[in-house]
Design an enzyme around this catalytic site. Structure first.
Site, PDB file in Angstrom:
ATOM      1  N   GLU A  79       0.820  -1.207   0.000  1.00  0.00           N
ATOM      2  CA  GLU A  79       0.000   0.000   0.000  1.00  0.00           C
ATOM      3  C   GLU A  79       0.853   1.256   0.000  1.00  0.00           C
ATOM      4  OE1 GLU A  79      -2.635  -0.129   3.370  1.00  0.00           O
ATOM      5  OE2 GLU A  79      -2.937  -2.261   3.032  1.00  0.00           O
ATOM      6  N   CYS A 119       3.533   8.253   1.222  1.00  0.00           N
ATOM      7  CA  CYS A 119       4.021   7.285   2.200  1.00  0.00           C
ATOM      8  C   CYS A 119       4.123   5.937   1.508  1.00  0.00           C
ATOM      9  CB  CYS A 119       3.028   7.228   3.361  1.00  0.00           C
ATOM     10  SG  CYS A 119       3.433   5.960   4.560  1.00  0.00           S
ATOM     11  N   CYS A 164       6.050  -7.726   7.447  1.00  0.00           N
ATOM     12  CA  CYS A 164       7.091  -7.207   8.336  1.00  0.00           C
ATOM     13  C   CYS A 164       7.386  -8.273   9.389  1.00  0.00           C
ATOM     14  CB  CYS A 164       6.577  -5.935   9.015  1.00  0.00           C
ATOM     15  SG  CYS A 164       7.782  -5.147  10.106  1.00  0.00           S
ATOM     16  N   CYS A 210       5.484  -5.712  16.106  1.00  0.00           N
ATOM     17  CA  CYS A 210       4.902  -4.733  17.052  1.00  0.00           C
ATOM     18  C   CYS A 210       3.447  -5.127  17.344  1.00  0.00           C
ATOM     19  CB  CYS A 210       4.976  -3.319  16.475  1.00  0.00           C
ATOM     20  SG  CYS A 210       6.660  -2.756  16.206  1.00  0.00           S
ATOM     21  N   CYS A 255       0.400  -3.301  15.628  1.00  0.00           N
ATOM     22  CA  CYS A 255       0.491  -3.002  14.190  1.00  0.00           C
ATOM     23  C   CYS A 255      -0.121  -4.106  13.336  1.00  0.00           C
ATOM     24  CB  CYS A 255       1.962  -2.801  13.822  1.00  0.00           C
ATOM     25  SG  CYS A 255       2.213  -2.416  12.088  1.00  0.00           S
ATOM     26  N   CYS A 291      -2.035   1.710   6.736  1.00  0.00           N
ATOM     27  CA  CYS A 291      -1.380   0.582   6.070  1.00  0.00           C
ATOM     28  C   CYS A 291      -1.795  -0.759   6.633  1.00  0.00           C
ATOM     29  CB  CYS A 291       0.121   0.703   6.201  1.00  0.00           C
ATOM     30  SG  CYS A 291       0.715   1.958   5.124  1.00  0.00           S
TER      31      CYS A 291
HETATM   32  N1  SAH Z   1       8.694  -0.173  10.670  1.00  0.00           N
HETATM   33  C1  SAH Z   1       8.720   1.249  10.739  1.00  0.00           C
HETATM   34  C2  SAH Z   1       7.570   1.888   9.956  1.00  0.00           C
HETATM   35  C3  SAH Z   1       6.276   1.486  10.555  1.00  0.00           C
HETATM   36  S1  SAH Z   1       4.792   2.386  10.400  1.00  0.00           S
HETATM   37  C4  SAH Z   1       8.693   1.700  12.182  1.00  0.00           C
HETATM   38  O1  SAH Z   1       8.521   0.859  13.052  1.00  0.00           O
HETATM   39  O2  SAH Z   1       8.871   2.879  12.440  1.00  0.00           O
HETATM   40  C5  SAH Z   1       5.019   3.984  10.978  1.00  0.00           C
HETATM   41  C6  SAH Z   1       4.618   4.272  12.428  1.00  0.00           C
HETATM   42  O3  SAH Z   1       3.279   3.895  12.739  1.00  0.00           O
HETATM   43  C7  SAH Z   1       5.500   3.570  13.432  1.00  0.00           C
HETATM   44  O4  SAH Z   1       5.823   4.487  14.436  1.00  0.00           O
HETATM   45  C8  SAH Z   1       4.582   2.490  13.966  1.00  0.00           C
HETATM   46  O5  SAH Z   1       4.984   2.030  15.211  1.00  0.00           O
HETATM   47  C9  SAH Z   1       3.265   3.211  13.984  1.00  0.00           C
HETATM   48  N2  SAH Z   1       2.091   2.329  14.027  1.00  0.00           N
HETATM   49  C10 SAH Z   1       1.931   1.102  13.518  1.00  0.00           C
HETATM   50  N3  SAH Z   1       0.694   0.643  13.742  1.00  0.00           N
HETATM   51  C11 SAH Z   1       0.038   1.609  14.399  1.00  0.00           C
HETATM   52  C12 SAH Z   1      -1.286   1.752  14.891  1.00  0.00           C
HETATM   53  N4  SAH Z   1      -2.161   0.772  14.774  1.00  0.00           N
HETATM   54  N5  SAH Z   1      -1.618   2.901  15.511  1.00  0.00           N
HETATM   55  C13 SAH Z   1      -0.723   3.897  15.645  1.00  0.00           C
HETATM   56  N6  SAH Z   1       0.537   3.836  15.208  1.00  0.00           N
HETATM   57  C14 SAH Z   1       0.927   2.707  14.590  1.00  0.00           C
END
Ligand code: SAH
Length: 360
Positions: free
Chosen positions: A100, A113, A120, A124, A127, A341
């Site tokens: 995406e 973006c 991944c 986390c 996520c 995403c």
């Molecule tokens: N792998 C990278 C990019 C991830 S997405 C990273 O970890 O930074 C970008 C941001 O969105 C990251 O800070 C991630 O932790 C956050 N993120 C992911 N899922 C989320 C959610 N459901 N709500 C809020 N932030 C989220």
């Protein structure tokens, strides 16, 4: 596998070659060096999708290119438009995988973006992108094409890029760095490195390596917690690196690049949004050349947490400000199309509806 597919797979992905590599290939094909310039321009400035469109190259040369190279990175198969102007795109890669990308329109320009991996492996807990694990990393051309396709489709220039979509950019280090150099190359779209942000969950060795690359991009660290115990509950990667190791690497990054670092802090109700945690966070970041971006959690079905109340987020922000930490609350865009995403990709896999985030 059919023979055509086989041949197709043996072809070289021409859009992943940087200017110097392309020049070598052109020479090997018995062509003059300036042909590399023309070819690069067709691909990376005119954004054509076939060799046939490269009308100032001879028919024979184009046929030779067709035989040895592929020009297909990613193409848009679905588009959602939000009332606030945010566009979300589902991209199909040449092997059928999906990622995406999101276009956000600001008064200062268009931000895109992009995803850096299919899935991944960072895990986390809040996520959506990590749910099915990592399938594979993207090539430079697949990252470039997310931007090229969007720019071509909307007919407007993209000026800012955020590597914050699906995937962990620093887990695909070489391709990501090559992508950054190519998108900022004067022979290509020439997007300023100052307008490019990489977001990472904090892979310490790669942060240090990135600091030595002599790039002028912005680094964003997904911190999300002010101490290791809490961070471990939210992000498995915290078992590998302590916050103190990450901050040391960040100081090194600042020293080398003179760039301000962004710390992302996704606010999860009752988990990391208390005032004592804001105090702890202030202590960690005091005196550092940085900026904190508070992200209201985008709750994902089956994943950790609920969104903090707006008043809690405001209080948290106020406390950081009182402690002289630069802080903003992330503006939410595309809520009505779930410009987050993981969701569109998961939907298309026939999986459960998941939400995540991909916002500036
Ligand atoms: N792998 C990278 C990019 C991830 S997405 C990273 O970890 O930074 C970008 C941001 O969105 C990251 O800070 C991630 O932790 C956050 N993120 C992911 N899922 C989320 C959610 N459901 N709500 C809020 N932030 C989220």
């Amino acid at each position: 596998m059919t023979e055509t597919q086989n041949i197709q797979q043996n072809k070289i992905d021409i859009k992943s070659l940087n200017y110097e590599e392309l020049e070598q290939c052109v020479l090997k094909m018995g062509q003059k060096p300036f042909r590399a310039k023309q070819l690069y321009q067709w691909m990376h400035q005119n954004l054509v999708t076939s060799f046939d469109e490269m009308t100032n190259l001879s028919k024979e040369f184009r046929a030779g290119l067709e035989q040895e190279y592929t020009l297909h990175g990613a193409r848009i198969i679905q588009r959602q438009v939000s009332s606030d102007g945010t566009n979300k795109f589902l991209m199909e890669l040449s092997d059928g995988n999906h990622v995406e990308s999101v276009l956000m329109k600001y008064h200062h320009g268009n931000s895109v973006c992009i995803s850096t991996q299919v899935g991944c492996r960072m895990g986390c807990r809040f996520c959506a992108s990590t749910v099915g694990g990592l399938i594979r990393s993207l090539t430079p051309s697949e990252m470039l094409d997310q931007i090229y396709e969007i720019q071509r489709t909307v007919g407007e220039r993209v000026s800012n890029i955020i590597l914050m979509g699906i995937g962990e950019p620093l887990d695909n280090y070489e391709n990501v760095v090559k992508f950054i150099r190519m998108i900022s190359d004067e022979h290509g779209l020439h997007i300023s490195q100052r307008n490019i942000t990489i977001s990472t969950c904090g892979l310490v060795e790669q942060i240090r390596r990135l600091a030595d690359e002599k790039l002028t991009i912005t680094l964003a660290i997904s911190l999300h917690a002010p101490n290791d115990a809490l961070r471990k509950e939210m992000m498995p990667v915290a078992n590998k690196y302590t916050i103190s190791e990450i901050l040391d690497a960040c100081r090194y990054y600042i020293e080398k690049t003179n760039r301000r670092i962004t710390f992302e802090y996704s606010m999860v109700e009752g988990k990391n949004d208390g005032l004592s945690q804001a105090e702890e966070l202030s202590g960690l970041l005091k005196g550092m050349n940085c900026h904190v971006n508070l992200i209201p959690l985008n709750p994902v079905e089956g994943r950790m947490g609920q969104r903090s109340m707006r008043s809690k987020i405001e209080e948290f922000k106020l406390l950081l400000e009182r402690n002289e930490i630069n802080v903003t609350i992330r503006r939410e865009m595309g809520r009505d199309i779930d410009a987050a995403c993981g969701q569109l990709r998961n939907k298309n896999k026939g999986g459960k509806l998941h939400e995540s985030i991909c916002q500036d």
